[in-house]
Design a protein around this motif. Structure first.
Motif, PDB file in Angstrom:
ATOM      1  N   CYS A  19       5.156  -8.238  -6.132  1.00  0.00           N
ATOM      2  CA  CYS A  19       4.046  -9.195  -6.105  1.00  0.00           C
ATOM      3  C   CYS A  19       3.111  -8.843  -4.958  1.00  0.00           C
ATOM      4  O   CYS A  19       3.559  -8.410  -3.900  1.00  0.00           O
ATOM      5  CB  CYS A  19       4.553 -10.615  -5.891  1.00  0.00           C
ATOM      6  N   ARG A  21      -0.834 -10.335  -3.149  1.00  0.00           N
ATOM      7  CA  ARG A  21      -1.910 -11.328  -3.204  1.00  0.00           C
ATOM      8  C   ARG A  21      -3.166 -10.758  -2.574  1.00  0.00           C
ATOM      9  O   ARG A  21      -3.119  -9.752  -1.866  1.00  0.00           O
ATOM     10  CB  ARG A  21      -1.498 -12.628  -2.526  1.00  0.00           C
ATOM     11  N   ASN A  22      -4.299 -11.394  -2.886  1.00  0.00           N
ATOM     12  CA  ASN A  22      -5.607 -10.940  -2.405  1.00  0.00           C
ATOM     13  C   ASN A  22      -5.866  -9.485  -2.772  1.00  0.00           C
ATOM     14  O   ASN A  22      -6.263  -8.676  -1.942  1.00  0.00           O
ATOM     15  CB  ASN A  22      -5.735 -11.153  -0.890  1.00  0.00           C
ATOM     16  N   ALA A  31      -4.020 -12.352  -7.368  1.00  0.00           N
ATOM     17  CA  ALA A  31      -2.635 -11.913  -7.204  1.00  0.00           C
ATOM     18  C   ALA A  31      -2.282 -10.957  -8.332  1.00  0.00           C
ATOM     19  O   ALA A  31      -2.863 -11.001  -9.420  1.00  0.00           O
ATOM     20  CB  ALA A  31      -1.686 -13.103  -7.202  1.00  0.00           C
TER      21      ALA A  31
END
Length: 119
Positions: A19, A21-22, A31
């Motif tokens: 994973c 994000r950003n 994400a």
């Protein structure tokens, strides 16, 4: 006796997970999520002024756009959009930013092992 799956994993073994994000510069939030050959990219834009037609201006509006792996969206993607919209509406406080719209764009790319073997 444990029988391995077609991709070599044992019955109690998960596919690798990652994973981030950003990941998108122009989105207000984004994400990515990967598990095995399934990849999901999500971008959030908003809240922006104004609500969509037929929406309550005293509450925030959530717009969901589900983009398929290839081609145009169909009935299945519309169903996914409605499920996600209802879910987000039930957990977000929509009265905090009345008369605004937040857009959530999801692109999913998944492959099943049988697609790799037979397509």
């Amino acid at each position: 006796m444990e029988i391995d799956r077609l991709d070599g994993r044992t019955p109690n073994q998960l596919r690798p997970l990652a994973c981030s994000r950003n990941v998108l510069n122009r989105a207000h939030g984004s994400a990515s999520w990967c598990q095995g050959d399934t990849k999901v990219l999500v971008a959030v834009y908003g809240p922006k002024a104004g609500t969509k037609k037929n929406e309550n201006p005293e509450k925030a509006c959530i717009e969901i756009i589900w983009k398929p792996k290839t081609g145009q969206s169909g009935k299945l993607e519309r169903e996914y959009e409605m499920i996600l919209k209802r879910t987000l509406q039930s957990i977000c406080i929509l009265t905090l930013n009345p008369n605004t719209t937040t857009s959530v764009i999801i692109q999913v790319r998944w492959f099943y092992l049988f697609e790799k073997l037979y397509v």
